[in-house]
Design an enzyme around this catalytic site. Structure first.
Site, PDB file in Angstrom:
ATOM      1  N   THR A  13       0.822  -1.215   0.000  1.00 44.56           N
ATOM      2  CA  THR A  13       0.000   0.000   0.000  1.00 44.56           C
ATOM      3  C   THR A  13       0.854   1.263   0.000  1.00 44.56           C
ATOM      4  OG1 THR A  13      -1.848  -1.088   1.052  1.00 44.56           O
ATOM      5  CG2 THR A  13      -1.703   1.268   1.413  1.00 44.56           C
ATOM      6  N   TYR A  27      -8.047   0.936  -3.793  1.00 51.33           N
ATOM      7  CA  TYR A  27      -6.837   1.371  -4.485  1.00 51.33           C
ATOM      8  C   TYR A  27      -6.088   0.133  -4.949  1.00 51.33           C
ATOM      9  CZ  TYR A  27      -4.728  -0.079  -0.109  1.00 51.33           C
ATOM     10  OH  TYR A  27      -4.365  -0.824   0.978  1.00 51.33           O
ATOM     11  N   THR A  92       1.611  -4.307   4.329  1.00 51.72           N
ATOM     12  CA  THR A  92       1.488  -4.609   5.755  1.00 51.72           C
ATOM     13  C   THR A  92       0.866  -5.981   6.021  1.00 51.72           C
ATOM     14  OG1 THR A  92      -0.678  -3.535   5.893  1.00 51.72           O
ATOM     15  CG2 THR A  92       1.259  -2.166   6.352  1.00 51.72           C
ATOM     16  N   ASP A  93       0.149  -6.531   5.009  1.00 55.78           N
ATOM     17  CA  ASP A  93      -0.615  -7.758   5.273  1.00 55.78           C
ATOM     18  C   ASP A  93       0.270  -8.926   5.711  1.00 55.78           C
ATOM     19  OD1 ASP A  93      -3.000  -6.535   4.745  1.00 55.78           O
ATOM     20  OD2 ASP A  93      -3.198  -7.307   2.712  1.00 55.78           O
ATOM     21  N   LYS A 163       0.509  -7.783  12.791  1.00 54.90           N
ATOM     22  CA  LYS A 163      -0.513  -6.812  12.394  1.00 54.90           C
ATOM     23  C   LYS A 163      -1.752  -7.111  13.214  1.00 54.90           C
ATOM     24  CE  LYS A 163      -2.815  -4.676   8.447  1.00 54.90           C
ATOM     25  NZ  LYS A 163      -3.012  -4.660   6.988  1.00 54.90           N
ATOM     26  N   GLU A 284       2.815 -30.838  33.319  1.00 60.36           N
ATOM     27  CA  GLU A 284       2.093 -32.104  33.189  1.00 60.36           C
ATOM     28  C   GLU A 284       1.714 -32.405  31.739  1.00 60.36           C
ATOM     29  OE1 GLU A 284       1.232 -29.579  35.069  1.00 60.36           O
ATOM     30  OE2 GLU A 284      -0.876 -29.026  34.859  1.00 60.36           O
TER      31      GLU A 284
HETATM   32  N1  ASP Z   1      -2.775  -5.429   0.802  1.00 61.89           N
HETATM   33  C1  ASP Z   1      -1.718  -4.481   1.112  1.00 61.89           C
HETATM   34  C2  ASP Z   1      -0.411  -5.253   1.128  1.00 61.89           C
HETATM   35  O1  ASP Z   1      -0.187  -5.977   2.057  1.00 61.89           O
HETATM   36  C3  ASP Z   1      -1.999  -3.859   2.412  1.00 61.89           C
HETATM   37  C4  ASP Z   1      -0.958  -2.895   2.910  1.00 61.89           C
HETATM   38  O2  ASP Z   1       0.140  -2.786   2.423  1.00 61.89           O
HETATM   39  O3  ASP Z   1      -1.266  -2.200   3.904  1.00 61.89           O
HETATM   40  O4  ASP Z   1       0.364  -5.131   0.206  1.00 61.89           O
END
Ligand code: ASP
Length: 316
Positions: A13, A27, A92-93, A163, A284
């Site tokens: 992202t 997006y 982030t995923d 996350k 145990e």
């Molecule tokens: N779907 C995106 C990714 O992981 C989400 C992000 O980057 O926040 O590339």
């Protein structure tokens, strides 16, 4: 002079663009080059930086092939005397999985700092540029080492981070142990020691990615059956992570399936499906209990079990 920061781009992202430039939810991830991301942060103008595009992917679609390529590029730059630290821009995923893999394989004695964004680059309130500036500052921090995740002014260790929120800017946490440091207006406040550890060595990820052992995650839940585990065993799956309830408990129907699968040679690891807290094994539980992954999330426990199987295969 050891002062170069190398920024490796993989997509996400942070490199995402919304078609109408305005919505933060609809997006396309992974559209802008890592060089373009650097240009969007004027604070980086005077920093000695190099950029390299290793991949361009929405990290929900992360592959073992990209993990292999990224690990090799990180190692290549770590070995350069003039490189002080590395930043990896990443979705982030699955950031916690990639960061964990790089920590386990390389356990670097320089900082390798993952960062990303919760809002696309086209957002009026894009968080990517600030995160990138913070990540570069941590990569330049004297004495910093290990694989780190920097998001929303917080520095996490790769082993602890997960996350934890679907859309807030401050989406990551480090579970019970808490973050390693915080950044306030560019000033780093250390809370805990930088990560250390023994690297497994890059050879562990050298086999062709399509030969990496298949390790799947099965969740224990109310009304569970052994059907999924039996099917995985028939398909020749090499390992399973049980996303166990609470303190590592497993539904009795799944337990029976796991027992059958283990007899046929499948490796097993238990991780808790709770968001926080490590599995504490009671004495145990004895030798009969499936090994636990401690505080690792199920997705990270999958990486751990896969790497262990690859390490054993490599020694044969
Ligand atoms: N779907 C995106 C990714 O992981 C989400 C992000 O980057 O926040 O590339």
């Amino acid at each position: 002079m050891q002062n170069i920061v190398v920024i490796l781009g993989t997509g996400g992202t942070i490199a995402g663009v919304a078609p109408d430039g305005e919505t933060d939810l609809a997006y396309e991830a992974a559209q802008l080059s890592v060089a373009a991301l650097v240009r969007s942060a004027p604070e980086l103008r005077d920093v000695p930086l190099e950029t390299e595009q290793v991949a361009q992917v929405d990290s929900k679609d992360m592959t073992h092939a990209i993990w292999q390529a990224l690990t090799h590029r990180v190692l290549h730059h770590l070995l350069r005397e003039e490189v002080q630290g590395i930043v990896v821009t990443h979705g982030t995923d699955t950031m916690e999985e990639t960061a964990y893999l790089v920590q386990r394989v390389l356990a670097p004695n320089k900082p390798v700092v993952f960062t990303g964004a919760m809002r696309p680059a086209s957002s009026r309130q894009a968080d990517g540029p600030d995160n990138l500036v913070d990540a570069v500052a941590v990569a330049q921090e004297p004495g910093a080492q290990g694989v780190l995740v920097v998001m929303a002014g917080t520095v996490h260790g790769a082993v602890d981070v997960r996350k934890a929120h679907a859309h807030r800017l401050d989406a990551f946490n480090s579970g019970d142990v808490g973050p390693l440091a915080r950044l306030d207006n560019g000033t780093l406040h250390r809370l805990r020691a930088w990560p250390s550890g023994e690297p497994m060595g890059v050879a562990v990820v050298d086999p062709a990615p399509d030969t990496w052992p298949v390790v799947e995650i099965v969740t224990s839940h109310a009304g569970a059956s052994a059907g999924l585990i039996d099917a995985l065993a028939r398909a020749g799956t090499k390992g399973i992570v049980i996303a166990a309830t609470g303190n590592g408990t497993v539904h009795e129907a799944i337990e029976q399936g796991v027992q059958r699968a283990a007899w046929s040679g499948m490796a097993v690891l238990r991780a808790t499906r709770c968001g926080d807290g490590a599995i504490l094994d009671a004495p145990e539980d004895g030798e009969g209990a499936w090994p636990s992954a401690g505080a690792l999330t199920p997705a990270k426990a999958r990486v751990e079990l896969m790497l262990r199987l690859m390490a054993v295969a490599g020694r044969r």
